[in-house]
Design a protein around this motif. Structure first.
Motif, mmCIF file in Angstrom:
data_model
loop_
_atom_site.group_PDB
_atom_site.id
_atom_site.type_symbol
_atom_site.label_atom_id
_atom_site.label_comp_id
_atom_site.label_asym_id
_atom_site.label_seq_id
_atom_site.Cartn_x
_atom_site.Cartn_y
_atom_site.Cartn_z
ATOM 1 N N ASP A 212 0.857 -1.182 0.000
ATOM 2 C CA ASP A 212 0.000 0.000 0.000
ATOM 3 C C ASP A 212 0.907 1.250 0.000
ATOM 4 O O ASP A 212 2.116 1.143 0.219
ATOM 5 N N GLY A 226 -6.264 6.638 3.704
ATOM 6 C CA GLY A 226 -6.730 5.247 3.646
ATOM 7 C C GLY A 226 -5.867 4.397 2.716
ATOM 8 O O GLY A 226 -5.948 3.169 2.738
ATOM 9 N N TYR A 269 -5.633 -10.273 7.468
ATOM 10 C CA TYR A 269 -4.705 -9.350 6.797
ATOM 11 C C TYR A 269 -3.634 -9.004 7.814
ATOM 12 O O TYR A 269 -3.938 -8.445 8.868
ATOM 13 N N ASN A 285 -5.688 -6.735 10.223
ATOM 14 C CA ASN A 285 -7.028 -6.339 9.825
ATOM 15 C C ASN A 285 -7.801 -7.630 9.582
ATOM 16 O O ASN A 285 -7.184 -8.684 9.342
ATOM 17 N N ARG A 287 -10.215 -8.212 7.227
ATOM 18 C CA ARG A 287 -10.992 -8.002 5.993
ATOM 19 C C ARG A 287 -10.008 -7.761 4.863
ATOM 20 O O ARG A 287 -8.805 -7.620 5.097
ATOM 21 N N GLY A 289 -7.932 -5.640 2.303
ATOM 22 C CA GLY A 289 -7.372 -4.289 2.364
ATOM 23 C C GLY A 289 -7.895 -3.446 1.210
ATOM 24 O O GLY A 289 -8.276 -3.959 0.167
ATOM 25 N N ASP A 290 -7.899 -2.140 1.431
ATOM 26 C CA ASP A 290 -8.328 -1.210 0.387
ATOM 27 C C ASP A 290 -7.274 -0.104 0.335
ATOM 28 O O ASP A 290 -7.110 0.599 1.327
ATOM 29 N N PRO A 291 -6.483 0.032 -0.696
ATOM 30 C CA PRO A 291 -6.643 -0.448 -2.072
ATOM 31 C C PRO A 291 -5.886 -1.720 -2.445
ATOM 32 O O PRO A 291 -5.839 -2.054 -3.630
ATOM 33 N N GLU A 292 -5.312 -2.460 -1.481
ATOM 34 C CA GLU A 292 -4.538 -3.645 -1.875
ATOM 35 C C GLU A 292 -5.366 -4.620 -2.729
ATOM 36 O O GLU A 292 -4.872 -5.215 -3.687
HETATM 37 N N1 GLY Z 1 -4.899 -0.311 2.996
HETATM 38 C C1 GLY Z 1 -4.950 -0.471 4.389
HETATM 39 C C2 GLY Z 1 -6.195 -1.007 4.908
HETATM 40 O O1 GLY Z 1 -7.014 -1.538 4.175
HETATM 41 O O2 GLY Z 1 -6.377 -0.924 6.116
#
Ligand code: GLY
Ligand code: AMP
Length: 424
Positions: A212, A226, A269, A285, A287, A289-292
């Motif tokens: 990320d 984020g 994660y 985490n 769930r 990841g966003d944006p992974e």
């Molecule tokens: N990219 C980090 C997250 O989803 O927490």
């Protein structure tokens, strides 16, 4: 099959896009979804935090599988509520989601199971926390215990910074109850990577690595966001390192949760810092990841629905996942002002032109339909993903796509995946 996706970001768009590729999926609903998701799924006007509304919807529509994007409903117990009604849902229970919902739980868990992470102390009153700071060397890291929308971590260069962070969290309550307890931990140095595994509570499969880009500006400058972009695979995670992470981190995490009577089903994660003493966990985490996910899932050839179903039902086979070997890069386009107060309602132009480029896919995050237009409605607006034969080509494709798109105040980093390029 009928699938419900919970969430409204780029992560949920790539999930819907991926599920569209499965022959088993007949209908996709997304609550609440966004402008891009509405082109490939039926958006349902229910907030991702509205657990009882989502449950009623899933029962009424006879949803076969629900996939939860964000952490808040998981930590609030959406999985427990659905499972009570015998609905299949992909994600951890409320008890298992504490790995993300409470940093103190996560750190104490790692300590019990000898999982490598930074040394830490936890505090529930500011007096003791301030006293502890007097004996510390800097830099160090102050973290709010609970969920703080990615803003609860402060890297402190000196006593003044750390003391201020404690005041903000514990006295001014900037993160409400999430900051009533804190962690003070050693600052780790190295390169970060995101490792995602899908677990059924006992077995797990590891997805390809990604990285990320948390800071808003190029060269990792400016405040945390984020995530301003990602790429997969991350060359910093060599095969040897991935084996070590699997043995020293993922295996004891999955086994430890099971031993403690709270088996972890869903996406585990691990945010990793590759230090000179080996990989250490920065955070868990619970769930995608966003944006992974926007850089990882387009490379996955294995049917995602099979994986999610098997994990939810505790029947994950130890399958070898199939991957498109080509690297993938995701460039996030954000609104002026982000990660602070940002602008919205800006008409976005050039979306279909970007999408028509070879090896480019545009995922929407903060967008919505307004008449004939698609307009911005979030800090992170789009994720433009490029594939390439090598990382240089993937970077070029992602940026070629991004250049086709415009909206007033649009901003994106110019150095996504530059670290990967340096390693090649
Ligand atoms: N990219 C980090 C997250 O989803 O927490
Ligand atoms: P989080 O909000 O928990 O994802 O953490 C945000 C970011 O803070 C991580 O991605 C790291 O860049 C940084 N961070 C967290 N813990 C540490 C640590 N112990 N040492 C150095 N950086 C850290």
């Amino acid at each position: 099959m009928k699938v419900l996706i919970v969430g409204s970001g780029g992560r949920e768009h790539v999930l819907a896009w991926k599920l569209r590729q499965s022959k088993k999926v007949k209908e996709i609903f997304c609550a609440p979804g966004n402008g891009g998701i509405s082109q490939i799924a039926t958006c349902v006007p229910l907030s991702s935090d509205d657990v009882s509304g989502l449950l009623a919807f899933a029962l009424e529509k006879k949803i076969d599988l629900t996939i939860v994007g964000p952490e808040a409903p998981l930590v609030a117990g959406i999985v427990d509520a659905f499972e009570k009604e015998h609905l299949t849902i992909f994600g951890p229970t409320k008890a298992a989601a504490q790995l993300e919902g409470s940093k103190i739980f996560a750190k104490e868990f790692m300590h019990r199971h000898v999982i490598p992470t930074a040394d830490f102390r936890s505090f529930d009153n500011i007096k003791d926390a301030q006293a502890y700071l007097q004996h510390r060397t800097f830099p160090l890291v102050v973290k709010a215990d609970g969920l703080a929308a990615g803003k609860g971590v402060v890297i402190c260069r000196d006593l003044k910074d750390a003391s201020q962070a404690l005041e903000d969290m514990m006295t001014s309550k900037v993160f409400k109850e999430a900051g009533s307890k804190v962690i003070i931990e050693d600052c780790l140095e190295g390169q970060e990577a995101s490792i995602l595994a899908i677990s059924d509570g006992q077995k797990f499969v590891v997805l390809d690595s990604s990285q990320d880009h948390k800071r808003i500006f190029d060269d990792d400058q400016g405040p945390n966001t984020g995530g301003m972009g990602a790429y997969s695979p991350a060359p910093v995670i060599t095969k040897k390192l991935m084996t070590k992470i699997t043995l020293d981190i993922l295996t004891p995490t999955v086994q430890g949760m099971r031993q403690e009577g709270i088996p972890f089903r869903g996406v585990l994660y691990a945010g990793i810092m590759v230090t000179k003493d080996g990989p250490k966990v920065l955070e868990y985490n619970v769930r995608f990841g966003d944006p992974e996910t926007q850089a990882v899932l387009p490379r996955l050839k294995t049917d995602l629905v099979d994986l999610c179903l098997a994990a939810s039902q505790g029947k994950l086979g130890l399958t070898n996942l199939e991957w498109d070997e080509r690297p993938c890069v995701c460039v996030v386009m954000s609104s002026r002002g982000y990660p602070g107060a940002y602008e919205s309602g800006k008409v976005i132009k050039g979306l279909s032109e970007a999408d028509r480029q070879k090896d480019v896919v545009v995922f929407h995050a903060g967008t919505k339909n307004q008449g004939e237009d698609i307009v911005s409605c979030g800090g992170r607006v789009l994720g433009v993903v490029g594939f390439g034969e090598d990382i240089a080509k993937a970077i070029q494709n992602a940026y070629n796509g991004a250049e086709k798109i415009s909206f007033d105040g649009c901003f994106f980093r110019r150095d996504i995946a530059a670290k990967a390029l340096k390693r090649c």
